[in-house]
Every structure is written in structure tokens, then in C-alpha cells.
Design an enzyme around this catalytic site. Structure first.
Site, mmCIF file in Angstrom:
data_model
loop_
_atom_site.group_PDB
_atom_site.id
_atom_site.type_symbol
_atom_site.label_atom_id
_atom_site.label_comp_id
_atom_site.label_asym_id
_atom_site.label_seq_id
_atom_site.Cartn_x
_atom_site.Cartn_y
_atom_site.Cartn_z
ATOM 1 N N HIS A 1 0.810 -1.218 0.000
ATOM 2 C CA HIS A 1 0.000 0.000 0.000
ATOM 3 C C HIS A 1 0.846 1.271 0.000
ATOM 4 O O HIS A 1 0.397 2.310 -0.483
ATOM 5 C CB HIS A 1 -0.962 -0.015 1.180
ATOM 6 N N SER B 1 -6.945 -1.410 -0.184
ATOM 7 C CA SER B 1 -6.558 -0.697 -1.403
ATOM 8 C C SER B 1 -7.709 0.068 -2.054
ATOM 9 O O SER B 1 -7.481 1.173 -2.579
ATOM 10 C CB SER B 1 -5.910 -1.657 -2.402
ATOM 11 N N GLU C 1 -14.589 -8.131 -7.113
ATOM 12 C CA GLU C 1 -14.488 -8.986 -5.923
ATOM 13 C C GLU C 1 -15.472 -10.138 -6.077
ATOM 14 O O GLU C 1 -16.680 -9.915 -6.141
ATOM 15 C CB GLU C 1 -14.769 -8.197 -4.648
ATOM 16 N N ASP D 1 -15.288 -12.646 -11.484
ATOM 17 C CA ASP D 1 -13.881 -13.024 -11.544
ATOM 18 C C ASP D 1 -13.045 -11.803 -11.913
ATOM 19 O O ASP D 1 -13.339 -11.100 -12.887
ATOM 20 C CB ASP D 1 -13.692 -14.128 -12.579
ATOM 21 N N GLY D 2 -12.017 -11.545 -11.135
ATOM 22 C CA GLY D 2 -11.253 -10.319 -11.306
ATOM 23 C C GLY D 2 -10.511 -10.227 -12.615
ATOM 24 O O GLY D 2 -10.463 -9.163 -13.237
ATOM 25 N N ASP E 1 -3.901 -8.311 -7.121
ATOM 26 C CA ASP E 1 -3.569 -8.645 -5.729
ATOM 27 C C ASP E 1 -4.309 -9.909 -5.275
ATOM 28 O O ASP E 1 -5.113 -9.875 -4.353
ATOM 29 C CB ASP E 1 -3.937 -7.446 -4.842
#
Length: 276
Positions: free
Chosen positions: A19, A98, A116, A141-142, A162
């Protein structure tokens, strides 16, 4: 896999590493008076209550953000100010994930697109941002979700990748994703976080990225514990198309961060994985 809950690890040394660099990138990108797009593949929840059961189980924040927040180190001011903005009482009670950090830096015309897949985390995320029209939360799905939105509008900005890396195939998914994303949005900046674990799968991921045609990849790694200590002993960040002056900022700041966080010997590496 949907079993991972970041609340147990919120504010730990890896979050600080990730971060802090994210804040540096966002600060650089918002210097220009042009709107930007910010996208995430694995958003988690926007805010972590450090008094709740998950955070209190191992209290990992005590050896991470708690130390840094009190240290007042030069170069960490912007990141620590973003944390302070969520703790107006003067005590460290909440840690911004984030998405909240991105919201903190976002200006009126900037856009945030957050993926998410976890149902509970996604609902928390949607509630947190329900009154901010700049933020769109997608339960999907990211990798698929972000790729579907590239190139974004506005056509400048960054993507944070991430994942939890619960499944060893995730390392290959990251490589495949960044190759495709770079084709769709070549001028975007990308930040990839990964854990340093004894299995060393992160090394294979880096080698595979080196063998792609992608250039301009900066790599920052820290080691807080010995490699054979068990569990995550360090944290890594790969930055594709890093904004100026990110390299200089990391080089000037990270040694002091490590001396604050580490109780013993620590390792700080900053190198170009693939020069421009």
C-alpha cells in the site's frame, strides 16, 4: 477459491509494502490534471476494523502499520495521511484496504472499477461505496472482469493485481492476465503484489514475465524474516510502466521502512526485472 479472508492479515508488513507503493503510484498519477481509471482484480473489503475478531486473532497490524504510522518517516507521509483520514480519533482503529486508498486519492472525474468474487466481501464493498458515484463494484472473476473493461475510460491510470495465491495456478494466471491486459491497454500502469514463500513459486512467475515481450517492469521486494522461518517471510511488488518518479521514491523510502518494521536483519531489493 473463496476461503481467503484478508481481515486476519490487515495492516501487516506486506500490506505496508504493497500500500505504500500503491500510494506512491496514485500520488504520481494524480499529479497531472487529467482524469484516470483505477481497476482492481481482487478488491477485498474497503475497510478493516482492527478491533474485530479477525484482526485481533494474530494482531499482525501491530508489527506493520502500527509501527509505521507512529514512526513519522520521510517518504511515507502520503500513505500515512490516507490511514489517518480513516482514524480521526487519533488512535489506529481502522485500516483502509486498497479500494479505500484509491478513493482517498481519487478526484472528481476519476473512475474506480473494483472486482471482488467473494459474495460477502463484495456486499461489504458495495455498501461502503454506495454513495460514491465514481466507484463501480462488480461481483465477478477479477481477471475476466478487468479485461472486459480494458481499455477503460478515462484512458490513463492503473490496475492493481492482488490475488491470495491460495491456488498455485494463480501465478500462471497472473502472467497470462498481464500479457493480455498489456495488449488491450498498453499505456496503463500495472502493480502486481505477491508473497515471498518458501515454495518459491513467485520466482517462476518472475522468470515467465521476463520471457514475455513486456518491458519496463520494476521489482521491489522486502524480506522481514529468514526464508526458512515458515509462512510468508517477505513481500514483492512488480510495477509495469511505473509512473515517474516511483523508482526514486521507493529507493529513498524503503530502507527506513524496513528498519522500522524488522526486528532483525532485513533485505530490501529494488531492480529492473525488464528494462524499458
Amino acid at each position: 477459491m473463496l476461503s481467503y479472508q484478508h481481515g486476519y492479515h490487515a495492516g501487516n508488513f506486506a500490506d505496508v509494502h504493497k500500500h505504500l507503493i500503491l500510494s506512491m503510484m496514485l500520488q504520481s498519477l494524480t499529479r497531472k490534471d487529467k482524469p484516470l481509471s483505477y481497476l482492481e482484480t481482487h478488491s477485498g473489503r474497503a475497510m478493516y476494523d482492527l478491533s474485530d475478531e479477525q484482526a485481533q486473532k494474530n494482531q499482525e497490524f501491530q508489527s506493520g502499520i502500527s509501527k509505521l504510522w507512529q514512526a513519522g518517516l520521510k517518504g511515507t507521509e502520503v500513505y500515512c495521511e490516507a490511514v489517518t483520514a480513516q482514524n480521526t480519533s487519533g488512535e489506529l482503529a481502522f485500516y483502509p484496504g486498497s479500494p479505500s486508498l484509491a478513493q482517498h486519492f481519487a478526484r472528481a472525474n476519476d473512475k474506480l472499477m473494483l472486482m471482488e468474487l467473494h459474495p460477502q466481501e463484495s456486499q461489504v464493498l458495495k455498501r461502503h461505496f454506495r454513495q460514491d458515484s465514481r466507484v463501480a463494484v462488480h461481483q465477478r472473476d477479477g481477471y475476466e472482469g478487468v479485461l472486459a473493461m480494458l481499455p477503460p475510460k478515462p484512458n490513463r491510470g492503473m490496475v492493481l493485481i492482488d490475488p491470495a495465491y491460495e491456488d498455485k495456478s494463480e501465478y500462471d494466471q497472473v502472467v497470462a492476465f498481464i500479457k493480455r491486459a498489456k495488449q488491450l491497454w498498453p499505456n496503463g500502469s500495472y502493480a502486481i503484489w505477491y508473497p515471498l514463500l518458501e515454495a518459491n513459486r513467485w520466482k517462476s512467475m518472475k522468470h515467465k514475465l521476463q520471457r514475455t515481450s513486456i518491458r519496463n517492469i520494476l521489482c521491489s521486494e522486502i524480506e522481514i524474516n529468514p526464508a526458512d522461518a515458515g509462512g510468508m517471510y517477505g513481500s514483492g511488488m512488480l510495477m509495469v510502466n511505473p509512473p515517474w518518479p516511483l523508482e526514486d521514491n521507493i529507493r529513498a523510502t524503503m530502507p527506513g521502512v524496513l528498519s522500522t518494521l524488522a526486528e532483525g536483519a532485513a533485505v530490501d531489493r529494488l531492480e529492473w526485472l525488464a528494462p524499458e
